[in-house]
Design a protein around this motif. Structure first.
Motif, mmCIF file in Angstrom:
data_model
loop_
_atom_site.group_PDB
_atom_site.id
_atom_site.type_symbol
_atom_site.label_atom_id
_atom_site.label_comp_id
_atom_site.label_asym_id
_atom_site.label_seq_id
_atom_site.Cartn_x
_atom_site.Cartn_y
_atom_site.Cartn_z
ATOM 1 N N GLY A 1 -14.808 27.324 36.490
ATOM 2 C CA GLY A 1 -13.963 26.251 36.953
ATOM 3 C C GLY A 1 -12.805 26.748 37.789
ATOM 4 O O GLY A 1 -12.478 27.936 37.824
ATOM 5 N N PHE A 2 -12.173 25.823 38.467
ATOM 6 C CA PHE A 2 -11.059 26.142 39.359
ATOM 7 C C PHE A 2 -9.898 26.792 38.609
ATOM 8 O O PHE A 2 -9.376 27.818 39.028
ATOM 9 N N ILE A 3 -9.508 26.190 37.508
ATOM 10 C CA ILE A 3 -8.351 26.679 36.754
ATOM 11 C C ILE A 3 -8.589 28.109 36.290
ATOM 12 O O ILE A 3 -7.773 29.002 36.524
ATOM 13 N N GLY A 4 -9.718 28.321 35.629
ATOM 14 C CA GLY A 4 -10.016 29.653 35.099
ATOM 15 C C GLY A 4 -10.168 30.710 36.170
ATOM 16 O O GLY A 4 -9.755 31.855 35.992
ATOM 17 N N HIS A 5 -10.733 30.333 37.282
ATOM 18 C CA HIS A 5 -11.015 31.319 38.331
ATOM 19 C C HIS A 5 -9.812 31.608 39.217
ATOM 20 O O HIS A 5 -9.565 32.750 39.583
ATOM 21 N N TYR A 6 -9.057 30.579 39.573
ATOM 22 C CA TYR A 6 -7.988 30.744 40.559
ATOM 23 C C TYR A 6 -6.578 30.774 39.976
ATOM 24 O O TYR A 6 -5.723 31.517 40.450
ATOM 25 N N LEU A 7 -6.302 29.956 38.974
ATOM 26 C CA LEU A 7 -4.928 29.849 38.482
ATOM 27 C C LEU A 7 -4.585 30.835 37.373
ATOM 28 O O LEU A 7 -3.469 31.343 37.328
ATOM 29 N N LEU A 8 -5.530 31.099 36.485
ATOM 30 C CA LEU A 8 -5.229 32.012 35.372
ATOM 31 C C LEU A 8 -4.764 33.392 35.837
ATOM 32 O O LEU A 8 -3.802 33.923 35.288
ATOM 33 N N ARG B 1 -7.235 26.271 23.803
ATOM 34 C CA ARG B 1 -8.478 27.016 24.063
ATOM 35 C C ARG B 1 -9.217 27.289 22.750
ATOM 36 O O ARG B 1 -10.437 27.198 22.688
ATOM 37 N N TYR B 2 -8.458 27.635 21.717
ATOM 38 C CA TYR B 2 -9.061 27.875 20.407
ATOM 39 C C TYR B 2 -9.754 26.601 19.898
ATOM 40 O O TYR B 2 -10.877 26.642 19.416
ATOM 41 N N LYS B 3 -9.059 25.473 20.023
ATOM 42 C CA LYS B 3 -9.629 24.196 19.569
ATOM 43 C C LYS B 3 -10.871 23.837 20.382
ATOM 44 O O LYS B 3 -11.757 23.144 19.895
ATOM 45 N N ALA B 4 -10.937 24.325 21.615
ATOM 46 C CA ALA B 4 -12.103 24.069 22.464
ATOM 47 C C ALA B 4 -13.173 25.138 22.261
ATOM 48 O O ALA B 4 -14.072 25.266 23.071
ATOM 49 N N THR C 1 2.281 29.320 26.779
ATOM 50 C CA THR C 1 1.185 30.250 26.508
ATOM 51 C C THR C 1 0.553 30.005 25.139
ATOM 52 O O THR C 1 -0.668 29.856 25.048
ATOM 53 N N PRO C 2 1.333 29.947 24.042
ATOM 54 C CA PRO C 2 0.699 29.645 22.751
ATOM 55 C C PRO C 2 0.058 28.250 22.721
ATOM 56 O O PRO C 2 -0.974 28.064 22.077
ATOM 57 N N LEU C 3 0.658 27.306 23.437
ATOM 58 C CA LEU C 3 0.057 25.967 23.492
ATOM 59 C C LEU C 3 -1.307 26.033 24.155
ATOM 60 O O LEU C 3 -2.289 25.472 23.648
ATOM 61 N N GLU C 4 -1.389 26.734 25.263
ATOM 62 C CA GLU C 4 -2.680 26.877 25.933
ATOM 63 C C GLU C 4 -3.677 27.617 25.040
ATOM 64 O O GLU C 4 -4.837 27.224 24.927
ATOM 65 N N ASN C 5 -3.238 28.693 24.396
ATOM 66 C CA ASN C 5 -4.124 29.446 23.501
ATOM 67 C C ASN C 5 -4.651 28.568 22.369
ATOM 68 O O ASN C 5 -5.823 28.649 22.001
ATOM 69 N N VAL D 1 -12.152 17.710 25.721
ATOM 70 C CA VAL D 1 -10.774 17.218 25.828
ATOM 71 C C VAL D 1 -9.793 18.382 25.724
ATOM 72 O O VAL D 1 -8.815 18.445 26.484
ATOM 73 N N TYR D 2 -10.067 19.302 24.811
ATOM 74 C CA TYR D 2 -9.177 20.453 24.656
ATOM 75 C C TYR D 2 -9.221 21.360 25.881
ATOM 76 O O TYR D 2 -8.202 21.923 26.287
ATOM 77 N N ASP D 3 -10.391 21.519 26.474
ATOM 78 C CA ASP D 3 -10.501 22.306 27.714
ATOM 79 C C ASP D 3 -9.651 21.697 28.815
ATOM 80 O O ASP D 3 -8.915 22.397 29.515
ATOM 81 N N ILE D 4 -9.752 20.406 28.972
ATOM 82 C CA ILE D 4 -8.981 19.718 30.011
ATOM 83 C C ILE D 4 -7.489 19.841 29.720
ATOM 84 O O ILE D 4 -6.693 20.115 30.626
ATOM 85 N N ALA D 5 -7.108 19.659 28.469
ATOM 86 C CA ALA D 5 -5.697 19.779 28.102
ATOM 87 C C ALA D 5 -5.184 21.193 28.372
ATOM 88 O O ALA D 5 -4.070 21.368 28.885
ATOM 89 N N ALA D 6 -5.980 22.204 28.051
ATOM 90 C CA ALA D 6 -5.582 23.590 28.322
ATOM 91 C C ALA D 6 -5.440 23.828 29.821
ATOM 92 O O ALA D 6 -4.506 24.502 30.267
#
Length: 122
Positions: free
Chosen positions: A76-83, A65-68, A58-62, A2-7
């Motif tokens: 994944g798409f987000i990590g590979h293309y958007l980050l 990610r920490y919680k995940a 940015t801190p929200l995403e971090n 869930v945290y991964d998806i939210a991030a």
């Protein structure tokens, strides 16, 4: 999970905000009131670039990610293309000043074009 998806949602929203800041002035041609939201977004983005502020996304995403347990950046798409778009590697203060100036220049063109278009329409 869930945290991964939210991030990932936060990163996608972050990218949409960046696109809105850069190209949102084009929406003036559709709805003039968009400027009420677009201009503050441009000012905010330029201040983040020029003053070295941290976007709250940015801190929200971090945090997410920490919680995940730090997963989600590798694949994944987000990590590979958007980050890499949202957080480019090698971002220096000089590049940030340039990006802020570029945002201003692009939007001056959009708002100037809209003004000329509006005057011709009358």
């Amino acid at each position: 999970m869930v945290y991964d998806i939210a991030a990932d949602v936060v990163v996608a929203f972050h990218l949409l905000f960046i696109i809105f800041v850069i190209a949102g002035g084009l929406l003036l041609f559709v709805k003039r009131w968009v400027g009420l939201f677009h201009l503050p977004a441009v000012v905010w983005a330029v201040m983040i670039e020029w003053k070295g502020w941290i976007c709250p996304l940015t801190p929200l995403e971090n945090y997410l990610r920490y919680k995940a347990q730090g997963s989600g950046y590798e694949g994944g798409f987000i990590g590979h293309y958007l980050l890499p778009i949202v957080y480019p590697a090698g971002l220096t203060q000089e590049i940030q000043y340039f990006l802020g100036a570029l945002v201003i220049a692009v939007n001056l063109l959009f708002y100037g074009g809209y003004t000329v278009f509006s005057l011709r329409k009358k």
